[in-house]
Design an enzyme around this catalytic site. Sequence first.
Site, PDB file in Angstrom:
ATOM      1  N   GLU A 191       2.993   1.978 -22.369  1.00 17.77           N
ATOM      2  CA  GLU A 191       4.061   1.622 -23.305  1.00 17.77           C
ATOM      3  C   GLU A 191       5.359   1.385 -22.559  1.00 17.77           C
ATOM      4  OE1 GLU A 191       4.214   4.022 -26.898  1.00 17.77           O
ATOM      5  OE2 GLU A 191       2.197   4.717 -26.465  1.00 17.77           O
ATOM      6  N   LYS A 206      -3.767  17.267 -25.540  1.00 18.78           N
ATOM      7  CA  LYS A 206      -5.226  17.250 -25.658  1.00 18.78           C
ATOM      8  C   LYS A 206      -5.835  18.495 -25.012  1.00 18.78           C
ATOM      9  CE  LYS A 206      -5.177  12.217 -25.821  1.00 18.78           C
ATOM     10  NZ  LYS A 206      -5.110  10.995 -24.976  1.00 18.78           N
ATOM     11  N   GLY A 305      -7.185   2.857 -28.119  1.00 21.71           N
ATOM     12  CA  GLY A 305      -7.403   1.532 -28.682  1.00 21.71           C
ATOM     13  C   GLY A 305      -7.655   1.650 -30.166  1.00 21.71           C
TER      14      GLY A 305
HETATM   15  N1  LIG Z   1      -3.264   3.801 -30.532  1.00 23.62           N
HETATM   16  C1  LIG Z   1      -4.236   4.500 -29.957  1.00 23.62           C
HETATM   17  O1  LIG Z   1      -4.960   3.997 -29.099  1.00 23.62           O
HETATM   18  C2  LIG Z   1      -4.450   5.927 -30.372  1.00 23.62           C
HETATM   19  C3  LIG Z   1      -5.521   6.652 -29.797  1.00 23.62           C
HETATM   20  C4  LIG Z   1      -5.762   7.963 -30.196  1.00 23.62           C
HETATM   21  C5  LIG Z   1      -4.930   8.534 -31.140  1.00 23.62           C
HETATM   22  N2  LIG Z   1      -3.874   7.826 -31.660  1.00 23.62           N
HETATM   23  C6  LIG Z   1      -3.006   8.493 -32.635  1.00 23.62           C
HETATM   24  O2  LIG Z   1      -3.072   7.794 -33.854  1.00 23.62           O
HETATM   25  C7  LIG Z   1      -1.836   7.897 -34.535  1.00 23.62           C
HETATM   26  C8  LIG Z   1      -1.340   6.492 -34.888  1.00 23.62           C
HETATM   27  O3  LIG Z   1      -1.191   5.755 -33.706  1.00 23.62           O
HETATM   28  P1  LIG Z   1      -0.953   4.166 -33.731  1.00 23.62           P
HETATM   29  O4  LIG Z   1      -1.110   3.716 -32.343  1.00 23.62           O
HETATM   30  O5  LIG Z   1      -1.771   3.559 -34.800  1.00 23.62           O
HETATM   31  O6  LIG Z   1       0.604   4.107 -34.155  1.00 23.62           O
HETATM   32  P2  LIG Z   1       1.429   2.833 -34.653  1.00 23.62           P
HETATM   33  O7  LIG Z   1       0.732   1.576 -34.261  1.00 23.62           O
HETATM   34  O8  LIG Z   1       2.832   3.060 -34.215  1.00 23.62           O
HETATM   35  O9  LIG Z   1       1.361   2.945 -36.255  1.00 23.62           O
HETATM   36  C9  LIG Z   1       2.083   3.901 -36.965  1.00 23.62           C
HETATM   37  C10 LIG Z   1       1.982   3.554 -38.448  1.00 23.62           C
HETATM   38  O10 LIG Z   1       2.656   4.557 -39.200  1.00 23.62           O
HETATM   39  C11 LIG Z   1       3.588   3.934 -40.072  1.00 23.62           C
HETATM   40  N3  LIG Z   1       4.700   4.834 -40.267  1.00 23.62           N
HETATM   41  C12 LIG Z   1       5.608   5.259 -39.339  1.00 23.62           C
HETATM   42  N4  LIG Z   1       6.478   6.120 -39.911  1.00 23.62           N
HETATM   43  C13 LIG Z   1       6.113   6.224 -41.206  1.00 23.62           C
HETATM   44  C14 LIG Z   1       6.629   6.947 -42.307  1.00 23.62           C
HETATM   45  N5  LIG Z   1       7.692   7.747 -42.179  1.00 23.62           N
HETATM   46  N6  LIG Z   1       6.010   6.810 -43.507  1.00 23.62           N
HETATM   47  C15 LIG Z   1       4.953   6.025 -43.652  1.00 23.62           C
HETATM   48  N7  LIG Z   1       4.405   5.317 -42.640  1.00 23.62           N
HETATM   49  C16 LIG Z   1       5.006   5.421 -41.433  1.00 23.62           C
HETATM   50  C17 LIG Z   1       3.970   2.665 -39.427  1.00 23.62           C
HETATM   51  O11 LIG Z   1       4.436   1.758 -40.408  1.00 23.62           O
HETATM   52  P3  LIG Z   1       4.826   0.231 -40.029  1.00 23.62           P
HETATM   53  O12 LIG Z   1       3.474  -0.456 -39.822  1.00 23.62           O
HETATM   54  O13 LIG Z   1       5.498  -0.221 -41.262  1.00 23.62           O
HETATM   55  O14 LIG Z   1       5.650   0.315 -38.814  1.00 23.62           O
HETATM   56  C18 LIG Z   1       2.659   2.220 -38.799  1.00 23.62           C
HETATM   57  O15 LIG Z   1       1.865   1.537 -39.757  1.00 23.62           O
HETATM   58  C19 LIG Z   1      -0.933   8.690 -33.616  1.00 23.62           C
HETATM   59  O16 LIG Z   1      -0.976  10.058 -33.947  1.00 23.62           O
HETATM   60  C20 LIG Z   1      -1.562   8.495 -32.245  1.00 23.62           C
HETATM   61  O17 LIG Z   1      -1.283   9.555 -31.360  1.00 23.62           O
HETATM   62  C21 LIG Z   1      -3.643   6.548 -31.311  1.00 23.62           C
END
Ligand SMILES: NC(=O)c1ccc[n+]([C@@H]2O[C@H](COP(=O)([O-])OP(=O)(O)OC[C@H]3O[C@@H](n4cnc5c(N)ncnc54)[C@H](OP(=O)(O)O)[C@@H]3O)[C@@H](O)[C@H]2O)c1
Lengths: 441, 441
Positions: A191, A206, A305
């Site tokens: 990032e 983790k 991912g």
């Molecule tokens: N990405 C990965 O590869 C991965 C892997 C393992 C675990 N995770 C975990 O999965 C979770 C999500 O990750 P991500 O990568 O999907 O994050 P992300 O792409 O940043 O998505 C976050 C989502 O939450 C929404 N959001 C943020 N603040 C909010 C609020 N106050 N109320 C309602 N909705 C809100 C955002 O809305 P908008 O769409 O409107 O911005 C977005 O849709 C995290 O805990 C992360 O640690 C991710």
Amino acid sequence: MRTRPLKVALLGCGVVGSEVARIMTTHADDLAARIGAPVELAGVAVRRPDKVREGIDPALITTDATALVKRGDIDVVVEVIGGIEPARTLITTAFEHGASVVSANKALLAQDGAALHAAAERSGRDLYYEAAVAGAIPLIRPLRESLAGDKVNRVLGIVNGTTNFILDKMDSTGAGYQEALDEATALGYAEADPTADVEGFDAAAKAAILAGIAFHTRVRLDDVHREGMTEVTASDFASAKQMGCTIKLLAICERAADGASVTARVHPAMIPLSHPLASVRGAYNAVFVESEAAGRLMFYGPGAGGSPTASAVLGDLVAVCRNRLDGATGPGESAYAALPVSPMGDVVTRYHISLDVADKPGVLAQVATVFAEHGVSIDTVRQQGKDQSSSRSGEAGTEGEASLVVVTHRATDAALGGTVEALRKLDTVRGVASIMRVEGE
Amino acid sequence: MRTRPLKVALLGCGVVGSEVARIMTTHADDLAARIGAPVELAGVAVRRPDKVREGIDPALITTDATALVKRGDIDVVVEVIGGIEPARTLITTAFEHGASVVSANKALLAQDGAALHAAAERSGRDLYYEAAVAGAIPLIRPLRESLAGDKVNRVLGIVNGTTNFILDKMDSTGAGYQEALDEATALGYAEADPTADVEGFDAAAKAAILAGIAFHTRVRLDDVHREGMTEVTASDFASAKQMGCTIKLLAICERAADGASVTARVHPAMIPLSHPLASVRGAYNAVFVESEAAGRLMFYGPGAGGSPTASAVLGDLVAVCRNRLDGATGPGESAYAALPVSPMGDVVTRYHISLDVADKPGVLAQVATVFAEHGVSIDTVRQQGKDQSSSRSGEAGTEGEASLVVVTHRATDAALGGTVEALRKLDTVRGVASIMRVEGE
Ligand SMILES: NC(=O)c1ccc[n+]([C@@H]2O[C@H](COP(=O)([O-])OP(=O)(O)OC[C@H]3O[C@@H](n4cnc5c(N)ncnc54)[C@H](OP(=O)(O)O)[C@@H]3O)[C@@H](O)[C@H]2O)c1
Ligand SMILES: NC(=O)c1ccc[n+]([C@@H]2O[C@H](COP(=O)([O-])OP(=O)(O)OC[C@H]3O[C@@H](n4cnc5c(N)ncnc54)[C@H](OP(=O)(O)O)[C@@H]3O)[C@@H](O)[C@H]2O)c1
């Protein structure tokens, strides 16, 4: 099969959430057959309501996540917002209103797992979070269920894909840290602000979760010793190669030899090339588990991912939905062992230490004495003329300098720390170029 | 915690059963804490009542397994006798008398899984069998539960430790099959009669079980194409090396490209050295799973042995006991997809074919024509003078003979079979020295 659908509220529709929604739609029939009832997306909470979200009925979108989890007709809340708040309050509210929860939120689970588990138990609901550790790799379920009849002694894992990508690049191309990080950023593996990854915060969360489950003991984020990998250099990789090793950022959870305490830590370490973790390439994750009866197991796969993480979320969703239909709950928190978590000083391992020393007779004897005085036994020593290319100082090497590479036998971190402090005070020791733990032997 | 213990009947107390009994005794407190109630060994059925069994109360020993499972106070029956009868009848009787069942019996599960699952469902009890496939490696639970929200396309595994030990020996030392088998027997890795292992029967049973779970489809043992590894030679390993490959006995379960059917097969195959399965050494097992959302996962560990297998049995025991306390059941058979199982002829893969041919002009053109006529497209051809050392016939090579190594692109097994039949009819082709599939690319 029941025809009335189970209702799912999706909190967050970003990288992971959008994939969860997509698979729920495209594989609705399979999910229904596996659960025994259809599942219906009942609402999707986001921050930006006007963003176009392909395949999602705009009528489902809301910015009021709180109202969504309070609706009362929601069977399962899937939390993929991330971060501590509002995720924590939303999950707690979901339990209060009778929903089960599936989350991918490692930061929150590592910090507040015990309280969230308690909330789940009070409400007689499930809290599942397979996706929080190593993305798609089934790890929480195997540890919590498959090994429920065994005694886990050690968990050793590569649980952060970004740092593994960077270290793998450094290893295979000889690149320095910054160069490898730049490439990871350009390719989308890191990032814009890579701190959580490269400083080991993500891996530490983790490690806390894994240690808790493996040892049936509460392990908090603060209990995890954490060192990042920003100071690993090309010269460390050269040293590792000479040892028949490579360098990985490892999350290590261990039961002490007497079984009476545990430790959890994250730091870069050398591991032998023959170790299965050494050949984990790119952004892949892998976790090695050593248990008393099962022996050595390894779990390998994509650690992040959208779609791999969604796979883990959906596996939990199926389990939680089946439990709802059965009127049952899955395994909750298991912290009955309540073992003390020892500080880093108690950790026992081997060390690889590079010293810049004066190139004169008697230095080795002096250095060896310091090790002996601190009870750290030396395995091998290699003495060599100063190699400019591997100097960290950037200054031209002073004439009369040499380098001394010491590999120790197993010793506590406290003993090693005391040794290094004393070495620094020797005037024949110009500097401690690097200290690296050696694991996985 | 409930204080009234759950009662367990152990059927069989051999390699696996004795370890199950040992761990139940030595880790009674941990098991009780994890289950939420103590578990008590209520009876142990064996064939030879007078054999000394360390750590087991002689009063528990019985030769009347039927009476034990009919007692009516038994909560869980652990079946580690093996074979079809009396295991099948005992398990069915156990369900009729209200017990849940944990089994390690791959032969029985592969042959009669559907009927046993139906018996479990009729009685509202659980049938768990993690130990039946790849010993200690959590595989059934991850496939059945963690990937329940995903679509598995392929399972590719080393699921027999004996044959992997033999092939690994042949690869690393250049030994022939018999020599490597003798060593495996001497070290206790192979049984006196190694047929079940080396002819692929054991792996085929596991392939049937894995395919059934992965594809939500009933796959019977008869549906699995099976070839043993007794004909793999040192010269095949030499060919594999030239291809950057090694040879493994693989169990492969695949969904057809159009998703409308599945196949399951066991045979030796070349796989690239870069494939994670290539580096699985000795008697270890590993299973590679490819799914739509999760991507490529691998599970690795000891595939057999008393104590690893007991670990898997006990994980199931904990789960089944918790379900009993909850009044719930875990996931039963999932065969809703009911996909047709296609015959071997429909399998699509690549092939490595060694031909002994006359050393004269035009042979290559003739051979290439046969491939083309059968719709099998050639990737590479290597022509070389006859190498005596790699001759299988044992006779001295006839003057004027050469060998031709053809590696094909992907083609059906039927097309390849037709090609080989036609090649044999060419009078310039003296013999087909070996045909080996190439997998994992
Ligand atoms: N990405 C990965 O590869 C991965 C892997 C393992 C675990 N995770 C975990 O999965 C979770 C999500 O990750 P991500 O990568 O999907 O994050 P992300 O792409 O940043 O998505 C976050 C989502 O939450 C929404 N959001 C943020 N603040 C909010 C609020 N106050 N109320 C309602 N909705 C809100 C955002 O809305 P908008 O769409 O409107 O911005 C977005 O849709 C995290 O805990 C992360 O640690 C991710
Ligand atoms: N061994 C492994 O590494 C392994 C790995 C995975 C799965 N498994 C599976 O686990 C099961 C057990 O294997 P194992 O290696 O433990 O077998 P084993 O050592 O041969 O033990 C079989 C046990 O069953 C008892 N037995 C045999 N016939 C019986 C009968 N008619 N009534 C009551 N008891 C009877 C035997 O009694 P006696 O002691 O009196 O002879 C013995 O205790 C098999 O299904 C096998 O496929 C084994």
